[in-house]
Each structure stands twice: as C-alpha cells, then as structure tokens.
Write a protein that holds these residues in place. Structure first.
Motif, mmCIF file in Angstrom:
data_model
loop_
_atom_site.group_PDB
_atom_site.id
_atom_site.type_symbol
_atom_site.label_atom_id
_atom_site.label_comp_id
_atom_site.label_asym_id
_atom_site.label_seq_id
_atom_site.Cartn_x
_atom_site.Cartn_y
_atom_site.Cartn_z
ATOM 1 N N ALA A 78 46.550 52.474 76.739
ATOM 2 C CA ALA A 78 46.421 53.402 77.857
ATOM 3 C C ALA A 78 47.817 53.874 78.258
ATOM 4 O O ALA A 78 48.813 53.200 77.963
ATOM 5 C CB ALA A 78 45.742 52.711 79.028
ATOM 6 N N PRO A 79 47.922 55.024 78.893
ATOM 7 C CA PRO A 79 49.234 55.467 79.379
ATOM 8 C C PRO A 79 49.906 54.369 80.206
ATOM 9 O O PRO A 79 49.233 53.618 80.922
ATOM 10 C CB PRO A 79 48.903 56.693 80.236
ATOM 11 N N ARG A 80 51.228 54.273 80.097
ATOM 12 C CA ARG A 80 51.979 53.212 80.752
ATOM 13 C C ARG A 80 51.679 53.151 82.252
ATOM 14 O O ARG A 80 51.711 54.159 82.955
ATOM 15 C CB ARG A 80 53.474 53.433 80.544
ATOM 16 N N GLY A 81 51.353 51.959 82.715
ATOM 17 C CA GLY A 81 51.112 51.740 84.136
ATOM 18 C C GLY A 81 49.700 52.043 84.602
ATOM 19 O O GLY A 81 49.396 51.886 85.790
ATOM 20 N N TRP A 82 48.817 52.454 83.687
ATOM 21 C CA TRP A 82 47.479 52.854 84.100
ATOM 22 C C TRP A 82 46.458 51.713 84.086
ATOM 23 O O TRP A 82 45.397 51.836 84.700
ATOM 24 C CB TRP A 82 46.967 53.976 83.192
ATOM 25 N N ALA A 83 46.737 50.631 83.381
ATOM 26 C CA ALA A 83 45.729 49.586 83.203
ATOM 27 C C ALA A 83 45.219 49.055 84.538
ATOM 28 O O ALA A 83 44.013 48.908 84.748
ATOM 29 C CB ALA A 83 46.291 48.452 82.354
ATOM 30 N N ARG A 84 46.133 48.765 85.463
ATOM 31 C CA ARG A 84 45.721 48.236 86.759
ATOM 32 C C ARG A 84 44.871 49.246 87.521
ATOM 33 O O ARG A 84 43.846 48.902 88.126
ATOM 34 C CB ARG A 84 46.971 47.898 87.567
ATOM 35 N N LYS A 85 45.271 50.507 87.487
ATOM 36 C CA LYS A 85 44.528 51.551 88.198
ATOM 37 C C LYS A 85 43.133 51.723 87.602
ATOM 38 O O LYS A 85 42.162 51.958 88.327
ATOM 39 C CB LYS A 85 45.287 52.865 88.135
ATOM 40 N N LEU A 86 43.022 51.626 86.272
ATOM 41 C CA LEU A 86 41.727 51.775 85.626
ATOM 42 C C LEU A 86 40.800 50.624 86.003
ATOM 43 O O LEU A 86 39.609 50.821 86.237
ATOM 44 C CB LEU A 86 41.901 51.843 84.110
ATOM 45 N N ARG A 87 41.344 49.428 86.067
ATOM 46 C CA ARG A 87 40.523 48.280 86.459
ATOM 47 C C ARG A 87 40.083 48.381 87.918
ATOM 48 O O ARG A 87 39.002 47.914 88.284
ATOM 49 C CB ARG A 87 41.293 46.983 86.220
ATOM 50 N N ASP A 88 40.906 48.985 88.750
ATOM 51 C CA ASP A 88 40.568 49.095 90.171
ATOM 52 C C ASP A 88 39.400 50.037 90.431
ATOM 53 O O ASP A 88 38.834 50.037 91.531
ATOM 54 C CB ASP A 88 41.793 49.584 90.957
ATOM 55 N N ILE A 89 39.041 50.866 89.439
ATOM 56 C CA ILE A 89 37.902 51.773 89.619
ATOM 57 C C ILE A 89 36.629 50.981 89.868
ATOM 58 O O ILE A 89 35.743 51.385 90.608
ATOM 59 C CB ILE A 89 37.734 52.689 88.387
ATOM 60 N N GLY A 90 36.549 49.811 89.217
ATOM 61 C CA GLY A 90 35.370 48.978 89.404
ATOM 62 C C GLY A 90 34.660 48.744 88.097
ATOM 63 O O GLY A 90 34.008 49.639 87.588
ATOM 64 N N CYS A 91 34.818 47.556 87.526
ATOM 65 C CA CYS A 91 34.195 47.265 86.236
ATOM 66 C C CYS A 91 34.344 45.782 85.942
ATOM 67 O O CYS A 91 34.954 45.036 86.690
ATOM 68 C CB CYS A 91 34.856 48.086 85.126
ATOM 69 N N GLU A 92 33.778 45.364 84.797
ATOM 70 C CA GLU A 92 33.846 43.962 84.414
ATOM 71 C C GLU A 92 35.171 43.583 83.787
ATOM 72 O O GLU A 92 35.525 42.421 83.703
ATOM 73 C CB GLU A 92 32.723 43.640 83.421
ATOM 74 N N ALA A 93 35.949 44.577 83.313
ATOM 75 C CA ALA A 93 37.184 44.293 82.585
ATOM 76 C C ALA A 93 38.157 43.472 83.429
ATOM 77 O O ALA A 93 38.878 42.618 82.918
ATOM 78 C CB ALA A 93 37.847 45.600 82.124
ATOM 79 N N ASP A 94 38.192 43.712 84.740
ATOM 80 C CA ASP A 94 39.122 43.006 85.599
ATOM 81 C C ASP A 94 38.754 41.528 85.694
ATOM 82 O O ASP A 94 39.590 40.651 85.496
ATOM 83 C CB ASP A 94 39.133 43.649 86.984
ATOM 84 N N SER A 95 37.480 41.243 85.999
ATOM 85 C CA SER A 95 37.070 39.848 86.155
ATOM 86 C C SER A 95 37.137 39.080 84.844
ATOM 87 O O SER A 95 37.371 37.872 84.835
ATOM 88 C CB SER A 95 35.645 39.784 86.727
ATOM 89 N N LEU A 96 36.945 39.784 83.721
ATOM 90 C CA LEU A 96 36.994 39.121 82.422
ATOM 91 C C LEU A 96 38.408 39.035 81.854
ATOM 92 O O LEU A 96 38.613 38.427 80.807
ATOM 93 C CB LEU A 96 36.113 39.886 81.422
ATOM 94 N N LYS A 97 39.373 39.650 82.530
ATOM 95 C CA LYS A 97 40.755 39.689 82.046
ATOM 96 C C LYS A 97 40.817 40.276 80.644
ATOM 97 O O LYS A 97 41.574 39.833 79.791
ATOM 98 C CB LYS A 97 41.367 38.279 82.060
ATOM 99 N N ALA A 98 40.006 41.308 80.399
ATOM 100 C CA ALA A 98 39.919 41.902 79.061
ATOM 101 C C ALA A 98 41.129 42.773 78.779
ATOM 102 O O ALA A 98 41.701 43.400 79.672
ATOM 103 C CB ALA A 98 38.640 42.727 78.947
ATOM 104 N N ASN A 99 41.512 42.830 77.501
ATOM 105 C CA ASN A 99 42.600 43.712 77.076
ATOM 106 C C ASN A 99 42.116 45.156 77.033
ATOM 107 O O ASN A 99 42.870 46.084 77.335
ATOM 108 C CB ASN A 99 43.113 43.274 75.702
ATOM 109 N N ALA A 100 40.859 45.372 76.672
ATOM 110 C CA ALA A 100 40.277 46.718 76.679
ATOM 111 C C ALA A 100 40.018 47.134 78.124
ATOM 112 O O ALA A 100 39.442 46.370 78.900
ATOM 113 C CB ALA A 100 38.983 46.739 75.876
ATOM 114 N N VAL A 101 40.436 48.354 78.488
ATOM 115 C CA VAL A 101 40.312 48.769 79.888
ATOM 116 C C VAL A 101 39.424 49.991 80.102
ATOM 117 O O VAL A 101 38.940 50.211 81.210
ATOM 118 C CB VAL A 101 41.700 49.031 80.517
#
Length: 263
Positions: A78-101
């Motif tokens: 993902a573009p640099r610095g976007w991973a955290r913002k993408l996870r904040d949208i609301g999804c399972e990736a954050d709780s699962l600590k997934a590399n795919a965002v």
C-alpha cells in the motif's frame, strides 16, 4: 480489509475462477515474500509466478496463483503510511494483525474493446457508479472511506478465458435512494433473479441479479451473479456515512460502490 474475498471449499466441486487478476495491498511486501518462501518449502512447485516493480509502493510486487491453478493474485505494498488509515476504516485485518490490508483492484479480462466499454456502462447505468474509459480498459470506481479508493477494471486481453464457473460479486450501495433506484432499473431489465417485489427487497436489504448486460440491448456480457445490498444490511462491516446508521460493511460515496468478491 474492508472488502472480502471468500473462497469456500466444497468437496467434489471444481474451484471457481475469477476471470482476471485480484490486486491486494499489503503492509510489507518483504513479509509476504518470506511467508511464501516458507510455504513453498513444503510444495513441489512455486505458487509465485512473477516479480515486478512495486505498483503503489514497496520495492517489488508479486504475482501468485492459488494451489488449484485457477485464480491469480497480485500483491503490492500500500502507499507509504496508509496501512494504519486503511485498517481504521473498519475491518478484520486490524484485529487479526494481518499483513494484507485491502483489495486495491479486481480485474476482469475481456476479449473485445466493445465489451470492455459496455461493461463499464452497465455499472454506470444501473448503479450510478463513476466510470473511467480508456483505450484498452474501463475502470469502475469504489470508495469505502477517504483513504480507500478501489477499482473494478475491465481489461482487453487476448488471453481472456471463457466465462464459466465464475464466482459472484457483492456490491453495497450507501443510500436507500440509490438502492431503490438500482432495484427498479434491474427489475425492469429482467435481471433480478429470483423475481422479487420491492417490499420484500426493502425488508431483506438485498437482491440478486443474474449477469452483467448491455443496458441498451440486453445482451449478456458477463455471466457473473451480483448480490446488491443496502449499506444498512446486517452484514455490512463499514458503517454508512449517514446519521441514521445502525450497522455496516462495504459502502460507497455518491461516486461509487464497493465490491466484495465471492468465489
């Protein structure tokens, strides 16, 4: 991420094929490379088909195929610095600590330029989606949040497979007005299957269409089932950006809609 790719395993059935490529954003492409190296240590062949330059970020991208040799995935950072913002949208990736965002793009190969453009016209006509038409491709635009712009791309390609045993795609429309208008247009075009009345659809907050067609002639262009849902459907994971929100998954702004690819 905010979108999902579902690939259920059914004993005795052939794996379904997405007729193109699915591009995924990951937080760290090196982590993906290391994981694939570990997985392939126990396999007789490589699932990684190619390496190329980074598309949206990172040093390189990876093109991979599933173990059934049916579906192709392109992974890029993902573009640099976007991973955290993408996870904040609301999804399972954050709780699962997934590399795919997130899903960045889902591409469908087409055999003719005519069909490429007509396919884009379908989404514009029936769902009021924003569409960009270029010489050899057409992109339908989606948005589940300010930081997440996604596309469904139809790409003219001589290697386009015959359309058979496809999965389905689920689209959420953000406002009740867009959802009602989409149902009315699809129903009048004979696309809703099984046939349903508006009262039932309004209560279920979803309906199903059998295929993608040319809005003008009714010619079938892509025999892929679409599940059309209101953003107020109980399965929506991204809350609609409206005051009356009660639940959510994948929703859109007035410029587009958000897909969930089902296999």
């Amino acid at each position: 991420g905010a979108s999902q790719i579902r690939m259920p395993v059914v004993e005795g059935q052939t794996a379904q094929r997405w007729p193109g490529e699915l591009r995924l954003w990951v937080e760290n492409i090196q982590t993906t490379y290391d994981m694939m190296t570990a997985v392939e240590g126990g396999l007789e062949r490589s699932l990684v088909k190619d390496y190329d330059r980074g598309i949206n970020g990172g040093e390189f991208s990876m093109k991979m195929i599933d173990p059934f040799d049916m579906n192709v995935f392109v992974l890029t950072e993902a573009p640099r610095g976007w991973a955290r913002k993408l996870r904040d949208i609301g999804c399972e990736a954050d709780s699962l600590k997934a590399n795919a965002v997130a899903i960045s793009d889902v591409m469908v190969k087409t055999r003719t330029r005519r069909n490429t453009q007509l396919l884009g016209g379908f989404y514009k006509h029936f769902f009021q989606a924003a569409v960009t038409i270029e010489q050899y491709s057409c992109a339908v635009h989606f948005s589940a949040g300010k930081e997440l712009h996604q596309t469904l791309t139809f790409q003219e390609d001589e290697s386009a497979p015959s359309y058979s045993n496809l999965g389905s795609i689920c689209i959420y429309l953000e406002t009740p007005a867009l959802f009602h208008l989409a149902f009315t247009k699809c129903s009048r075009a004979g696309l809703v299957q099984p046939e349903r009345n508006w009262v039932d659809v309004q209560d279920a907050r979803e309906f199903v269409i059998r295929a993608v067609v040319d809005p003008a002639s009714g010619e079938e262009l892509l025999p892929m089932q679409h599940v059309i849902r209101s953003a107020y459907h109980a399965d929506c994971v991204v809350p609609p950006r409206t005051p009356q929100n009660t639940s959510g998954e994948i929703c859109c702004d007035p410029k587009g809609v958000m897909p969930k690819v089902r296999k």
